[in-house]
Design a protein around this motif. Structure first.
Motif, short mmCIF file in Angstrom:
data_model
loop_
_atom_site.label_atom_id
_atom_site.label_comp_id
_atom_site.label_asym_id
_atom_site.label_seq_id
_atom_site.Cartn_x
_atom_site.Cartn_y
_atom_site.Cartn_z
N ASP A 58 51.40 56.42 36.47
CA ASP A 58 50.55 56.16 37.63
C ASP A 58 49.17 55.73 37.12
N LYS A 59 48.81 54.47 37.35
CA LYS A 59 47.54 53.94 36.85
C LYS A 59 46.35 54.73 37.37
N LYS A 96 48.16 50.12 43.38
CA LYS A 96 48.47 48.78 42.89
C LYS A 96 47.27 47.84 42.96
N TYR A 97 46.47 47.97 44.02
CA TYR A 97 45.38 47.04 44.25
C TYR A 97 44.01 47.56 43.80
N PRO A 108 43.38 50.76 41.63
CA PRO A 108 43.67 52.03 40.96
C PRO A 108 42.44 52.80 40.51
#
Length: 239
Positions: free
Chosen positions: A11-12, A216-217, A219
């Motif tokens: 998970d970024k 996703k956009y 992080p």
């Protein structure tokens, strides 16, 4: 100062959450036994939840020593705005139409629905909210949006962009058939979502299942929100 162990590299957001915690004075250690608590991402591996230290994770069943930061109201509100921002970016990329002056439908008027309305208002005033709650309907109307009930989704569609935030079946066969030709349907609802994917594909609808957009956009921003929420829970619980 407390020490923490963060083994979830899938998970970024956790990379940035770890950095934010370190900037706040927390110390990241490489072994679980040296940590005061464990920091995990959203929907972590079940095996990690058995680690014998207080655990902070997202979208997990809370129990003694296990804290779900996504259930925190401040986290949910901030995350809703990140989700809405990403949803608009996704919509712009995924449709041949501009949002400007387009007709938009938002299903549900919770945190994400409200955030979407605020972000969409500079683009178009042609915004409709689909909801049930009378108080929410009054709030939506006060913002200049039109309001419809869920039964009206079966009427012939007029919307170029449709955002669903309701996490139970909303767009089934009839509702999908009623969508305007070429409309973009984005499902932002948590699992299981609100769209019958089978019929969406069968009808060749421009449909996107869009969960976990903040990670996703944006992080870094999402991870910093995680870190601040964890700090707030630690202070509240006296860990």
């Amino acid at each position: 100062m407390l020490r923490f162990y963060s083994p979830d590299n899938t998970d970024k957001r956790m990379i940035y959450a770890k950095t934010a915690l370190e900037k706040s004075g927390y110390i990241c250690v490489e072994k679980e036994e040296n940590a005061s608590f464990i920091l995990l991402g959203v929907n972590p591996d079940e095996k990690l939840l058995s680690l014998k230290k207080p655990i902070f994770a997202g979208n997990v069943k809370e129990a003694k020593g296990i804290f779900d930061y996504t259930k925190n109201e401040a986290f949910a509100l901030k995350n809703a705005y990140l989700t809405a921002e990403a949803a608009l970016s996704l919509a712009i990329k995924s449709s041949p139409l501009s949002l400007i002056n387009s007709s938009v439908l938002i299903c549900g008027f919770g945190r994400i629905g409200k955030a979407l309305l605020r972000y969409l208002e500079p683009f178009t005033r042609d915004i409709t909210i689909c909801l049930r709650n009378e108080n929410a309907a009054a709030a939506a109307k006060s913002e200049g949006a039109r309001v419809i009930g869920f039964n009206e989704l079966k009427n012939k569609g007029l919307y170029h962009f449709v955002f669903n935030t309701v996490p139970h079946p909303v767009f089934n066969e009839e509702e999908l058939k009623a969508l305007k030709k070429g409309a973009l349907l984005i499902d932002l609802a948590s699992f299981p979502g609100g769209v019958d994917e089978h019929y969406a594909k069968k009808l060749d609808i421009n449909y996107i299942s869009a969960r976990g957009l903040p990670g996703k956009y944006s992080p870094q921003s999402a991870g910093e929100i995680v870190a601040q929420t964890v700090i707030n829970i630690i202070n509240k619980e006296g860990l």
